[in-house]
Design a protein around this motif. Structure first.
Motif, short mmCIF file in Angstrom:
data_model
loop_
_atom_site.label_atom_id
_atom_site.label_comp_id
_atom_site.label_asym_id
_atom_site.label_seq_id
_atom_site.Cartn_x
_atom_site.Cartn_y
_atom_site.Cartn_z
N GLN A 150 -2.43 -1.92 2.53
CA GLN A 150 -1.02 -2.22 2.73
C GLN A 150 -0.72 -2.02 4.23
O GLN A 150 -0.95 -0.93 4.76
CB GLN A 150 -0.16 -1.29 1.88
N CYS A 188 1.98 -1.72 5.94
CA CYS A 188 3.05 -0.84 6.41
C CYS A 188 2.66 0.63 6.43
O CYS A 188 3.34 1.44 7.06
CB CYS A 188 4.31 -1.04 5.56
N VAL A 217 7.03 -8.65 4.02
CA VAL A 217 7.38 -7.22 4.03
C VAL A 217 8.44 -6.93 2.98
O VAL A 217 9.34 -7.75 2.77
CB VAL A 217 7.97 -6.81 5.40
N GLY A 218 8.31 -5.80 2.32
CA GLY A 218 9.32 -5.37 1.36
C GLY A 218 9.87 -4.02 1.76
O GLY A 218 10.63 -3.88 2.70
N CYS A 219 9.37 -2.98 1.08
CA CYS A 219 9.92 -1.64 1.25
C CYS A 219 9.58 -0.99 2.58
O CYS A 219 10.31 -0.13 3.08
CB CYS A 219 9.41 -0.75 0.13
N GLY A 220 8.45 -1.34 3.17
CA GLY A 220 8.03 -0.74 4.43
C GLY A 220 7.54 0.68 4.27
O GLY A 220 7.35 1.40 5.26
N MET A 221 7.31 1.13 3.04
CA MET A 221 6.86 2.51 2.84
C MET A 221 5.77 2.64 1.77
O MET A 221 5.59 3.69 1.17
CB MET A 221 8.04 3.42 2.52
N GLY A 222 5.04 1.56 1.54
CA GLY A 222 3.87 1.67 0.68
C GLY A 222 4.15 1.61 -0.81
O GLY A 222 3.27 1.96 -1.61
N ILE A 223 5.34 1.15 -1.21
CA ILE A 223 5.67 1.17 -2.63
C ILE A 223 5.52 -0.21 -3.28
O ILE A 223 4.93 -0.35 -4.35
CB ILE A 223 7.11 1.70 -2.85
N CYS A 224 6.03 -1.24 -2.61
CA CYS A 224 6.16 -2.54 -3.29
C CYS A 224 4.89 -3.41 -3.23
O CYS A 224 4.79 -4.38 -3.96
CB CYS A 224 7.32 -3.32 -2.68
N HIS A 225 3.98 -3.10 -2.36
CA HIS A 225 2.72 -3.85 -2.21
C HIS A 225 2.90 -5.27 -1.66
O HIS A 225 1.97 -6.06 -1.68
CB HIS A 225 1.93 -3.91 -3.53
N GLN A 226 4.10 -5.61 -1.20
CA GLN A 226 4.30 -6.98 -0.70
C GLN A 226 3.54 -7.23 0.60
O GLN A 226 3.26 -8.37 0.95
CB GLN A 226 5.79 -7.24 -0.48
N CYS A 227 3.23 -6.19 1.34
CA CYS A 227 2.54 -6.37 2.63
C CYS A 227 1.02 -6.27 2.44
O CYS A 227 0.29 -6.14 3.41
CB CYS A 227 3.00 -5.32 3.63
S1 FES Z 1 6.15 -3.40 2.55
FE1 FES Z 1 6.17 -2.46 0.62
S2 FES Z 1 4.19 -1.65 0.50
FE2 FES Z 1 4.26 -2.39 2.50
#
Ligand code: FES
Length: 347
Positions: free
Chosen positions: A333, A335, A297-307
């Motif tokens: 994604q 999140c 998990v990264g940003c939790g709002m759909g920006i970083c694509h880590q999820c």
């Molecule tokens: S946690 Fe960053 S896009 Fe989902």
């Protein structure tokens, strides 16, 4: 080694896999390359008036040739997203072996999230396909065959019939149900009838000709092959059970989805071989975390694509836009994805 590289890329590069990180670089000299997929080049796209699209593609040399009746997953990239659909190959294996080409015949839904994109494909473009899959192939039987097709379910039968040698001993009757004036490939069926001595076909309409009960009942001693909507299969399967007739099938049905967010509904989430009961109110990320599943998990709002994660099947809603996904394989994604049907994620 691969596990180590993937682990390093997750921690150091914030990317799900090592090869995924390098994908844009490799694609500069190998267009369309993706780990875990075969490449295929578009040779021909034709839109027919009866709302079907014919797509001829040339798979890369490493692609294992299919058996007539098998299907592939076709993946295209659109607006930065990968979309995948499963289609039966409508051409015979000989065409793939001799000319390295396969043909897909696809029902074009004007507003469909996937099929409407196919009409924009151009000759020379690259896309991705899976290896051939499925067990729906010509049975090894001495019995005569009844092929029962509904709508676009004609495609595996075309591949099977075209793969038969002219002196084939199989006696085959094809029953092909479609809406009025919607039968595909009538010319090819007629050519097959001329070239195969033991083949015959009937173009049927449910309103005019009734359902398949009478046809099937009078052919209970034959081996049945069924491809089409789930309702057609259910009818044939119930009769086959009653008459003790061998039956093979491939059928398609819609994924039931809960489209209103206001009411809470129970759904299932399958992740890494485990299945959890979830609801349609939270994101997949929240559900996975609540069930103590490993997620990046990264940003939790759909920006970083880590999820980012591959959804194998099921429908999700993008909580930012309300847009619904397709029901088949797709990169999502976690999140920002809220389930609206049972969902399966890749391991
Ligand atoms: S946690 Fe960053 S896009 Fe989902």
């Amino acid at each position: 080694m691969r596990a180590l590289l993937n682990s390093l890329s997750k921690h150091l590069l914030h990317h799900q896999s090592w090869s995924g990180y390098w994908e844009p670089v490799v694609q500069c000299f190998k267009p369309g390359w993706r780990e875990g997929y075969f490449r295929a080049q578009v040779k021909h796209v034709q839109v027919f008036s009866e709302q079907s699209v014919e797509l001829v593609i040339e798979p890369e040399k490493a692609w294992p040739v299919h058996q007539a009746g098998q299907h592939i997953a076709l993946t295209i990239q659109t607006n930065g997203r990968l979309l995948t659909r499963v289609f039966t190959i409508a051409s015979e294996p000989q065409l793939a072996r001799q000319q390295r080409q396969i043909r897909l015949l696809i029902r074009s839904q004007e507003f469909g999230a996937f099929t409407s994109k196919l009409t924009n494909l151009r000759s020379g473009q690259w896309l991705n396909i899976s290896e051939p899959k499925g067990q729906f192939v010509m049975p090894n039987t001495a019995r005569s065959l009844i092929m029962l097709a509904g709508g676009s379910g004609i495609t595996p039968f075309i591949a099977m019939l075209k793969s038969l040698p002219a002196d084939s001993k199989h006696t085959i009757t094809l029953l092909y149900y479609a809406k009025p004036n919607s039968h595909w490939l009538k010319d090819e069926l007629e050519q097959l009838k001329q070239s195969l001595s033991n083949f015959d076909y009937h173009l049927l309409e449910r309103n005019k000709d009734g359902d398949a009960t009478t046809w099937l009942t009078t052919n209970a001693h034959k081996h049945w092959l069924v491809c089409g909507p789930a309702a057609l299969y259910k009818q044939a399967a119930a009769l086959a059970k009653q008459l003790n007739t061998p039956i093979d099938s491939e059928h398609f049905s819609a994924v039931p989805a809960v489209l209103a967010t206001s009411d809470k509904h129970e759904l299932t989430l399958t992740h890494q071989g485990k299945t959890f009961t979830i609801d349609n109110q939270q994101t997949l990320l929240t559900h996975l975390q609540a069930n103590k599943q490993p997620v990046t998990v990264g940003c939790g709002m759909g920006i970083c694509h880590q999820c980012q994660c591959v959804k194998k099947q099921g429908i999700v809603r993008d909580i930012r836009t309300g847009e619904l996904s397709d029901s088949s394989e797709q990169l999502i994604q976690l999140c920002i994805s809220q389930p609206v049907s049972d969902v399966e994620l890749s391991a």
